[in-house]
Write a protein that holds these residues in place. Structure first.
Motif, short mmCIF file in Angstrom:
data_model
loop_
_atom_site.label_atom_id
_atom_site.label_comp_id
_atom_site.label_asym_id
_atom_site.label_seq_id
_atom_site.Cartn_x
_atom_site.Cartn_y
_atom_site.Cartn_z
N GLY A 1 0.88 -1.11 0.06
CA GLY A 1 -0.16 0.08 0.02
C GLY A 1 0.83 1.22 -0.05
N HIS A 2 1.70 1.08 0.85
CA HIS A 2 2.91 2.35 0.77
C HIS A 2 3.43 2.74 -0.63
CE1 HIS A 2 5.55 5.36 2.48
NE2 HIS A 2 6.62 4.69 1.86
N ALA A 3 3.83 1.68 -1.11
CA ALA A 3 4.70 1.58 -2.43
C ALA A 3 3.54 2.27 -3.43
CB ALA A 3 5.12 0.18 -2.87
N ALA A 4 2.29 1.79 -3.47
CA ALA A 4 1.36 2.12 -4.34
C ALA A 4 1.08 3.56 -4.31
CB ALA A 4 0.16 1.26 -4.28
N THR A 5 0.82 3.89 -2.83
CA THR A 5 0.57 5.43 -2.76
C THR A 5 1.88 6.25 -3.13
OG1 THR A 5 -0.77 4.79 -0.59
CG2 THR A 5 0.24 7.11 -0.93
N HIS A 6 3.01 5.79 -2.74
CA HIS A 6 4.12 6.42 -3.15
C HIS A 6 4.20 6.60 -4.76
CE1 HIS A 6 8.29 7.96 -3.35
NE2 HIS A 6 8.54 7.32 -4.00
N ALA A 7 4.06 5.63 -5.72
CA ALA A 7 3.91 5.57 -7.16
C ALA A 7 2.96 6.51 -7.50
CB ALA A 7 3.67 4.08 -7.56
N GLN B 1 3.86 10.01 -7.08
CA GLN B 1 4.81 10.44 -7.97
C GLN B 1 4.15 10.41 -9.31
OE1 GLN B 1 7.79 11.11 -6.85
NE2 GLN B 1 9.24 9.42 -7.60
N ALA B 2 3.28 9.76 -9.76
CA ALA B 2 2.60 9.78 -11.02
C ALA B 2 1.74 10.96 -10.99
CB ALA B 2 1.75 8.50 -11.39
N ALA B 3 0.98 11.34 -10.09
CA ALA B 3 0.22 12.51 -9.96
C ALA B 3 0.99 13.94 -10.33
CB ALA B 3 -0.47 12.60 -8.61
N THR B 4 2.15 14.00 -9.28
CA THR B 4 3.14 14.93 -9.40
C THR B 4 3.66 15.28 -10.66
OG1 THR B 4 3.71 14.63 -7.23
CG2 THR B 4 5.12 16.18 -8.40
N HIS B 5 4.03 14.09 -11.70
CA HIS B 5 4.34 14.00 -12.78
C HIS B 5 3.51 14.57 -13.67
CE1 HIS B 5 7.75 12.63 -15.53
NE2 HIS B 5 6.65 12.51 -16.55
N ALA B 6 2.27 14.08 -13.79
CA ALA B 6 1.14 14.49 -14.63
C ALA B 6 0.89 15.95 -14.32
CB ALA B 6 0.07 13.82 -14.26
#
Length: 308
Positions: free
Chosen positions: A233-239, A242-247
Motif C-alpha cells: 500500500g505504501h509503495a502504491a501510494t508513493h507511486a 509520483q505519477a500525480a506530481t509528474h502529470a
C-alpha cells in the motif's frame, strides 16, 4: 528552498531542475557584453510560468480545465513561491493559467535579481544605468549547456527540459541565443517544444509489492502478510503520488508555456501598436501644424500681392 538551490559548486554544488527554472531564465537572459537583460520586455511572464511549474511539481497546485487549483496553501520556504501561491488563492474562482501568468507580480524580476546577487551568481554595476555581470561563470555555463542539450536533442525530453525550453522560447530567449539562418532548425524545435511536442509522457509504474515470504507459524505468517500488504500500500501510494506530481507538472508546463507565450506576444504586440499609434499621432499633429504654418505664410504672401 530559499537560496539553497543557488549554491555554487565551490560551496557544495546546486541541483538544477524545476527549482532553478526562474534563475536559469534570468542568467541566460543577461548579455555578457552589455550587461543588459536581453528579454526584459517578456521575462516577467517566463518567471510567472516558472513559478507555476514549480508549484505543480511540489504538489501545491493542479491544472483543471485551464484553471489553477490550489491543493495546499502551506508555506513552501521560498518567499517568491509563497507569494505566488498566496496570489492564486485570492480569487473567488481558480484563475485561468493564461490570465495569472499574463499578470506578473510587481517587480518580480527585481526579486530574482536580488536573490542571484545575494547568492553570488550576479554582480550589480553602475548606479544610474545598472549593468549585470555574471558572478558565477560555472553556474551560468551550466544553464547554457542544459539549454544547448535541449536544442541538440533528437528525440523526447523530460519535463524539466520541456519547462526550460518552452519558457525560453516564450520570452524570446531562443531567438537571442540561437540567431541566424543556420539555427532555424533549433528555433523550430523550441517552438515545437512550446507547442507540447517532444515531451516524455507521464509514467505511472507501480513498484512490485514486497514479498511476504514464508513463516514457520500462523502468527508469524499473519504478521508477515500484514507487513507485505502495508508495504504494498505504501509503495502504491508513493507511486501514485509520483505519477500525480509528474502529470501535474506536465500540465502546468504546458499551461505555463502557452500562457507565457500568449501573454508575451500580446504584450509585445500591444506595446508595438501603442508606440506606433503614439508616433503616428505625434507625426500627424506635427505635420498638421507645419502645414497650417505654411498655409498661413502662403495666405499672407497672397494678401500682400493683392494689395498692390
Amino acid at each position: 528552498m530559499g537560496n539553497s538551490s543557488l549554491r555554487t559548486r565551490g560551496t557544495g554544488g546546486y541541483r538544477p531542475g524545476v527549482e532553478t527554472l526562474g534563475d536559469d531564465l534570468v542568467l541566460l537572459s543577461i548579455s555578457p557584453n552589455s550587461g543588459r537583460i536581453m528579454t526584459k520586455q517578456k521575462i516577467d511572464y517566463g518567471l510567472m510560468g516558472a513559478e507555476l511549474v514549480r508549484l505543480a511539481a511540489a504538489g501545491r497546485v493542479d491544472i483543471e480545465a485551464g484553471r489553477v487549483v490550489v491543493r495546499s496553501a502551506a508555506a513552501t520556504g521560498d518567499p517568491r513561491l509563497d507569494e505566488a501561491l498566496a496570489s492564486l488563492g485570492e480569487s473567488r474562482r481558480p484563475p485561468k493559467a493564461e490570465r495569472w501568468v499574463g499578470h506578473p507580480r510587481r517587480k518580480i524580476l527585481d526579486s530574482y535579481l536580488d536573490r542571484l546577487v545575494a547568492a553570488g551568481c550576479l554582480r550589480r554595476e553602475g548606479t544610474v544605468l545598472t549593468r549585470w555581470r555574471i558572478g558565477d561563470a560555472g553556474r551560468a555555463a551550466d544553464a547554457k549547456t542544459r539549454l544547448d542539450a535541449i536544442a541538440l536533442a533528437a528525440g523526447q525530453i523530460d519535463l524539466t527540459q520541456t519547462a526550460l525550453g518552452g519558457l525560453a522560447y516564450a520570452i524570446g530567449l531562443v531567438n537571442v541565443l540561437y540567431p541566424g539562418w543556420g539555427n532555424r532548425r533549433i528555433r523550430k524545435r523550441f517552438r515545437e517544444i512550446a507547442d507540447g511536442q517532444w515531451t516524455e509522457p507521464p509514467s505511472a509504474d507501480v513498484p512490485d509489492a514486497p514479498d511476504a515470504g514464508t513463516a514457520d507459524s500462523a502468527g508469524a505468517g499473519a504478521a508477515s502478510h500484514h507487513a507485505a500488504v502495508h508495504g504494498a500500500g505504501h509503495a502504491a501510494t508513493h507511486a501514485a503520488s509520483q505519477a500525480a506530481t509528474h502529470a501535474a507538472t506536465h500540465a502546468a508546463s504546458q499551461a505555463a508555456t502557452h500562457a507565457a507565450t500568449h501573454a508575451a506576444t500580446h504584450a509585445a504586440t500591444h506595446a508595438a501598436t501603442h508606440a506606433a499609434v503614439h508616433a503616428a499621432t505625434h507625426a500627424a499633429v506635427h505635420a498638421a501644424v507645419h502645414a497650417s504654418v505654411d498655409a498661413g505664410h502662403s495666405a499672407a504672401a497672397g494678401g500682400g500681392h493683392a494689395g498692390h
